[in-house]
Design an enzyme around this catalytic site. Structure first.
Site, PDB file in Angstrom:
ATOM      1  N   ARG A 242       0.860  -1.184   0.000  1.00  0.00           N
ATOM      2  CA  ARG A 242       0.000   0.000   0.000  1.00  0.00           C
ATOM      3  C   ARG A 242       0.893   1.229   0.000  1.00  0.00           C
ATOM      4  NH1 ARG A 242      -3.442  -2.667  -1.726  1.00  0.00           N
ATOM      5  NH2 ARG A 242      -5.524  -3.086  -0.903  1.00  0.00           N
ATOM      6  N   GLU A 271      -2.999   7.601  -4.415  1.00  0.00           N
ATOM      7  CA  GLU A 271      -3.145   7.239  -5.828  1.00  0.00           C
ATOM      8  C   GLU A 271      -4.595   7.425  -6.289  1.00  0.00           C
ATOM      9  OE1 GLU A 271      -1.808   3.062  -5.244  1.00  0.00           O
ATOM     10  OE2 GLU A 271      -3.782   2.484  -5.945  1.00  0.00           O
ATOM     11  N   HIS A 289      -0.725   0.360 -10.062  1.00  0.00           N
ATOM     12  CA  HIS A 289      -1.409  -0.613  -9.197  1.00  0.00           C
ATOM     13  C   HIS A 289      -1.893  -1.827 -10.007  1.00  0.00           C
ATOM     14  CE1 HIS A 289      -3.740  -0.893  -5.131  1.00  0.00           C
ATOM     15  NE2 HIS A 289      -3.405  -2.080  -5.580  1.00  0.00           N
TER      16      HIS A 289
HETATM   17  C1  DGY Z   1      -5.714  -5.858  -3.297  1.00  0.00           C
HETATM   18  O1  DGY Z   1      -6.413  -6.815  -3.625  1.00  0.00           O
HETATM   19  O2  DGY Z   1      -5.647  -5.465  -2.140  1.00  0.00           O
HETATM   20  C2  DGY Z   1      -4.911  -5.186  -4.363  1.00  0.00           C
HETATM   21  O3  DGY Z   1      -4.366  -4.001  -3.958  1.00  0.00           O
HETATM   22  C3  DGY Z   1      -5.710  -5.010  -5.640  1.00  0.00           C
HETATM   23  O4  DGY Z   1      -5.859  -6.271  -6.165  1.00  0.00           O
END
Ligand code: DGY
Length: 323
Positions: A242, A271, A289
Site C-alpha cells: 500500500r 493514488e 497498481h
Molecule cells: C488488493 O487486492 O488489495 C490489491 O491491492 C488489488 O488487487
C-alpha cells in the site's frame, strides 16, 4: 423466492458480471466511474449486499447512514484498508475479502519491479522510445545483478512467500524477512530464509527490500526518512503493498540524492494522484497498481466475492470473512 439485491461499485470482468446477473437482482456499474459518498450511502440503504473494491473509501460516516438494508460488504481485493472495519463491526455488517487468488500475480509484479529497478528497465525504455539511444557501449546503462543477492521481505504472508519462492528458486536469492509475528520454522526452511525480529535489521542487510505488509494506521510511513537511511546505498525498495506504508517525500529525496539506488512502485500515497516528484526521477519504476491485474486473477477475485456472498445468503459463514 425474490433474489437478494446486490450493488457493484465498479466494472467487473464480464464473466463474473454474467454470473451475478443470473443469481441476483444486481445493479452493475457499466461506466466504471467511482461512486460518491452519497451514492455509497444510498447503496447501503437499498441493497442486501454491497460489492466494493479497494478504491471505495467506506468510512465510518458512510457506514453509519440510517435505514441500512445492507448486511454484507464483499470487497473485491485482498486488502480491505479502504473499509473502516471497526465501524462495520459496530453496524453489524459482515465484511469479506479475496485472499489466495491474487497471490502469484502480485508476487510476479513485485519481482517484475525488482528486475526493472535493478536493470534500469523504465529508463532504458524511455531512452529507446524517445530516440535518445546512441548505441551499445561497455559502460552504458549499467545496472545491478540480481542473481545471488539478498532479498529482504517486510511482512511474510502469502504474497511475500510467493515472492520468496520465485526469488530463491528462480534467481538464487538469499531470503531474509521481518514479520510482526514469528514465522513457522518449516516455512522459513522452504526458502532457507532467515527471520529477523526488527524491520531495521532487514533494511540494513538486504540488497532489495520488498514490502508486503497491510496498509492502514499501524503501518503508515513504516518506511520513513530514518529507515531509508538504514538501507545500503546500492539497495532498491519495492512496494506492491500500500502506498502509505512509504513516506513518499522521504523516498523521493532518498532517490534524488542517490541515498538508495532505486525503487519500483506499484502503489502510491493518494493514488492515482501520485507525488509529481516521482515523475522527475530516472531511478524509479512506476506502475499503476497492477498487482492483481490479470484476467485470470480478476475473474477469480470476482468469483471469490460471489462464493462469499452466496454462503452468507445461504445462512453460512463466508470463507473470507474479515469481520
Ligand atoms: C488488493 O487486492 O488489495 C490489491 O491491492 C488489488 O488487487
Amino acid at each position: 423466492m425474490t433474489k437478494p439485491k446486490v450493488i457493484v461499485t465498479r466494472k467487473w470482468p464480464d464473466a463474473v458480471e454474467a454470473s451475478l446477473k443470473e443469481l441476483y437482482d444486481v445493479r452493475l456499474n457499466v461506466t466504471d466511474s467511482p461512486m460518491s459518498a452519497d451514492e455509497l450511502k444510498a447503496a447501503l440503504q437499498s441493497a442486501d449486499a454491497l460489492l466494493t473494491t479497494v478504491t471505495d473509501p467506506i468510512s465510518a460516516e458512510i457506514l453509519s447512514v440510517p435505514g441500512k438494508r445492507c448486511k454484507i460488504i464483499g470487497n473485491f481485493g485482498v486488502g480491505y484498508n479502504n473499509i473502516d472495519i471497526e465501524a462495520a463491526k459496530r453496524e453489524g455488517i459482515v465484511v469479506t475479502n479475496t485472499p489466495h487468488v491474487l497471490t502469484d500475480c502480485t508476487a510476479d509484479i513485485a519481482m517484475l519491479l525488482l528486475l526493472m529497478s535493478a536493470r534500469r528497465a523504465s529508463e532504458g525504455d524511455r531512452l529507446v522510445r524517445n530516440n535518445h539511444w546512441t548505441g551499445w557501449g561497455p559502460t552504458h546503462m549499467l545496472g545491478q545483478k540480481v542473481t545471488g543477492k539478498t532479498l529482504g521481505l517486510i511482512g511474510f504472508g502469502r504474497i511475500a512467500q510467493a515472492m520468496a519462492r520465485k526469488a530463491h528458486f528462480g534467481f538464487g536469492m538469499k531470503i531474509i524477512c521481518y514479520a510482526p509475528r514469528a514465522t513457522l520454522p518449516e516455512i522459513l526452511c522452504e526458502f532457507d530464509a532467515t527471520y529477523y525480529t526488527t524491520v531495521d535489521e532487514v533494511l540494513t542487510q538486504a540488497d532489495f527490500i520488498s514490502l508486503h505488509c497491510p496498509g492502514g494506521a499501524a503501518t503508515k510511513h513504516l518506511i520513513n526518512e530514518e529507515r531509508l537511511k538504514l538501507m545500503k546505498p546500492t539497495a532498491h525498495l519495492i512496494n506492491t503493498a500500500r502506498g502509505d506504508v512509504v513516506d513518499s517525500k522521504a523516498l523521493i529525496e532518498a532517490l534524488k540524492v542517490n541515498r538508495i539506488a532505486g525503487a519500483g512502485l506499484d502503489v502510491f500515497e493518494g493514488e492515482p494522484a501520485i507525488d509529481p516528484g516521482f515523475r522527475e526521477l530516472d531511478n524509479v519504476a512506476l506502475l499503476p497498481h497492477l498487482g492483481s491485474a490479470t484476467m485470470e486473477t480478476r475473474v477469480a477475485m470476482g468469483n471469490r466475492v460471489m462464493t462469499n456472498i452466496a454462503a452468507f445468503f445461504a445462512g453460512q459463514e463466508p470463507g473470507d470473512r474479515v469481520v
